[in-house]
Design a protein around this motif. Structure first.
Motif, short mmCIF file in Angstrom:
data_model
loop_
_atom_site.label_atom_id
_atom_site.label_comp_id
_atom_site.label_asym_id
_atom_site.label_seq_id
_atom_site.Cartn_x
_atom_site.Cartn_y
_atom_site.Cartn_z
N ASN A 58 23.81 73.70 47.59
CA ASN A 58 23.06 72.19 47.87
C ASN A 58 24.38 71.30 47.06
O ASN A 58 24.34 71.17 45.71
N ASN A 59 24.90 70.71 47.96
CA ASN A 59 25.99 69.82 47.47
C ASN A 59 25.63 68.30 47.72
O ASN A 59 26.43 67.37 47.82
N PHE A 60 24.50 67.99 47.91
CA PHE A 60 23.96 66.58 48.16
C PHE A 60 24.00 65.48 47.05
O PHE A 60 24.09 64.31 47.21
N ARG A 61 24.10 66.01 45.72
CA ARG A 61 24.43 65.31 44.70
C ARG A 61 25.87 64.80 44.64
O ARG A 61 26.02 63.70 44.32
N LEU A 62 26.65 65.62 45.50
CA LEU A 62 28.22 65.14 45.61
C LEU A 62 28.10 64.41 46.83
O LEU A 62 28.93 63.11 46.70
N THR A 63 27.43 64.77 47.92
CA THR A 63 27.56 63.92 49.26
C THR A 63 27.11 62.46 48.90
O THR A 63 27.44 61.28 49.36
N MET A 64 26.02 62.42 48.07
CA MET A 64 25.50 61.09 47.84
C MET A 64 26.09 60.39 46.89
O MET A 64 25.62 59.28 46.53
N GLN A 65 27.14 61.03 46.06
CA GLN A 65 28.23 60.43 45.20
C GLN A 65 27.33 59.99 43.71
O GLN A 65 27.91 59.10 43.06
N TYR A 66 26.48 60.87 43.61
CA TYR A 66 25.83 60.77 42.27
C TYR A 66 26.80 61.49 41.28
O TYR A 66 26.91 60.74 39.97
N TRP A 67 27.13 62.70 41.57
CA TRP A 67 28.07 63.38 40.69
C TRP A 67 29.43 63.61 41.52
O TRP A 67 29.64 63.32 42.67
N GLN A 68 30.34 64.06 40.63
CA GLN A 68 31.75 64.35 41.05
C GLN A 68 32.08 65.64 40.52
O GLN A 68 31.77 65.86 39.34
#
Length: 479
Positions: A58-68
């Motif tokens: 699940n990479n959606f924290r990255l996709t939604m630019q919450y995390w890097q």
């Protein structure tokens, strides 16, 4: 109701699911004759997927630019094939969730009640089957929202369909709505259900009714742009039936402090022994610019400041804000459907169709729900709303940006809001892979295993949706 996981170490061993090359069969799962352990396992796997920050799933924290990402930034640049992410997402849903739910359904249908149960079993059976199907509807919706056309009518029947065909995503949605309405109507309070194996609600039928109606609301909202008549009828039915209206009714999965049963955020941030994630600059800058007090819950400060890194670029962990304490806590629950999420759907329904009340009031309710979810005060909420009022002239911006902030710990759902409302305005990093075509992904590509093992049906599906690409939109995403 107390949410607990009833796994013994032996039971956990029995229910460990491994991804199979076949979406319909998991040869590694050992089933027993009771449906409850299968329900427990399916709920946990579903929650784990929605919650985990694992770059393998699940990479959606990255996709939604919450995390890097701190060091290895492939997934921040949308390279999801290197780790076979889609294979894992596919297996998570078809094998670990749907196959176990289907097996539980078989056990219930095969069960022969003893004489003392003859009068009560039919209603209890209907309740159990309805809960299983509600969870199945939730899972299939997630698959459609992620990939587009997917195996549906021929899925989960390996004997008849070892190589299942893909169904049209819009038609799947229509069927999911029909199924869900039947499930909700079949739920009857006081007639028996699952026991403690139902981690989400502990067999509380009243809460399952609210979960079902909230899921119906979610399905209706999703198709608002492509099928407004079905959307409005579904939304009206859901609201009339009664959706989640406070935090105590949220569909949460309760994790434990015991090994293997703690929150997957803790697993990836602490147990892994790695510092792989810190704040994404676009999101932190938005929180800082709007003086949002939730920033102190979402992230840890660096010498009194909240600092995010440029998307797609690595960096030293100590230079940027780490995720908040909630992510380092073993028992932080997993989100399936929350009061905050539902409150934003209600605001959107009012803004789009005039259903359910005043959109400004419902927008305020949604923001208030988010603030309460994170333990902030009523006064902090009011101060924030005064500074950031509802904009009726651009309601998609108001709701879209606030949903982005509020769905911080529900990134799969956040991605849906983003694609549907086109807010917030996110920019792909210049370092993103060529397959992204300079855009933030709006879809995951099909698993490579499907291309190799179910190639004919894969090729038909890829052609039907307009190409197996990160930029191909699912049917409801038309803007």
């Amino acid at each position: 109701m107390k949410n607990t996981i009833i796994f013994s170490s032996f039971l956990a061993l029995l229910l460990v699911g491994c991804t199979s090359d076949d979406v319909n069969l998991d040869p590694h799962v050992v089933y027993n004759a009771s449906p409850e352990p299968l329900i427990t396992y399916a709920q946990k796997e579903l929650s784990d997927y929605m919650t985990t920050p694992s770059v393998n799933e699940n990479n959606f924290r990255l996709t939604m630019q919450y995390w890097q990402e701190t060091t290895y930034v492939s997934e921040s640049n949308y390279n999801f094939t290197g780790r076979n992410v889609s294979n894992n997402v596919w297996g998570d849903h078809y094998v670990n969730v749907l196959n176990n739910l289907n097996k539980a359904k078989e056990f219930i249908e095969q069960y022969q009640p003893v004489p003392s149960e003859l009068s009560t079993w039919p209603a209890k059976k209907k309740n159990q089957l309805a809960i299983i199907d509600i969870l199945s509807v939730y899972t299939f919706q997630t698959l459609v929202d992620t990939f587009g056309d997917v195996p549906y009518s021929q899925a989960l029947n390996n004997d008849l369909f070892p190589l299942p065909a893909y169904d049209d995503d819009a038609k799947i949605y229509q069927d999911l709505i029909s199924r869900l309405k039947i499930d909700i109507n079949n739920l009857e309070r006081g007639k028996g259900t699952f026991g403690p194996g139902d981690i989400i609600y502990g067999g509380d039928i009243g809460k399952w009714q609210k979960f079902g109606n909230s899921l119906l609301l979610k399905l209706g909202i999703a198709i608002s742009d492509v099928n407004p008549s079905l959307a409005q009828s579904s939304i009206n039915t859901a609201i009339t039936g009664g959706v989640i209206t406070d935090e105590s009714q949220s569909g949460l999965f309760g994790y434990l402090a015991a090994t293997a049963n703690f929150n997957p955020l803790f697993e990836n941030l602490i147990v892994s022994g790695r510092d792989d994630f810190f704040a994404g600059k676009p999101f932190v800058n938005f929180l800082n610019t709007t003086s949002d007090p939730r920033v102190s819950k979402y992230f840890q400060d660096v010498d009194g400041e909240y600092i995010g890194q440029t998307i797609g670029v690595a960096g030293n962990f100590t230079d940027f804000s780490a995720p908040g304490i909630f992510a380092y806590t073993l028992t932080t629950p997993g989100n399936l459907i929350t009061h905050t999420e539902v409150a934003f759907y209600l605001a959107e329904a009012a803004a789009r169709f005039g259903i359910g009340g005043n959109p400004e009031i419902l927008y305020q309710n949604a923001v208030q729900a988010s603030f309460r979810e994170w333990g902030l005060t009523h006064q902090e909420t009011q101060n924030y709303l005064t500074a950031h009022p509802y904009n009726a002239g651009n309601w998609k911006k108001s709701i879209g940006e606030q949903a982005w902030v509020a769905m911080y710990n529900h990134p799969v759902v956040s991605w849906n809001f983003y694609r549907r409302l086109d807010y917030p305005v996110l920019q792909a990093p210049p370092t993103a892979i060529a397959n992204a075509d300079g855009k933030v992904p709006v879809r995951l590509q099909y698993p490579t295993l499907e291309a190799t093992t179910n190639g004919t049906n894969y090729a038909k599906a890829a052609a039907a949706i307009g190409g197996d690409k990160l930029t191909t939109k699912v049917f409801w995403d038309i803007h």
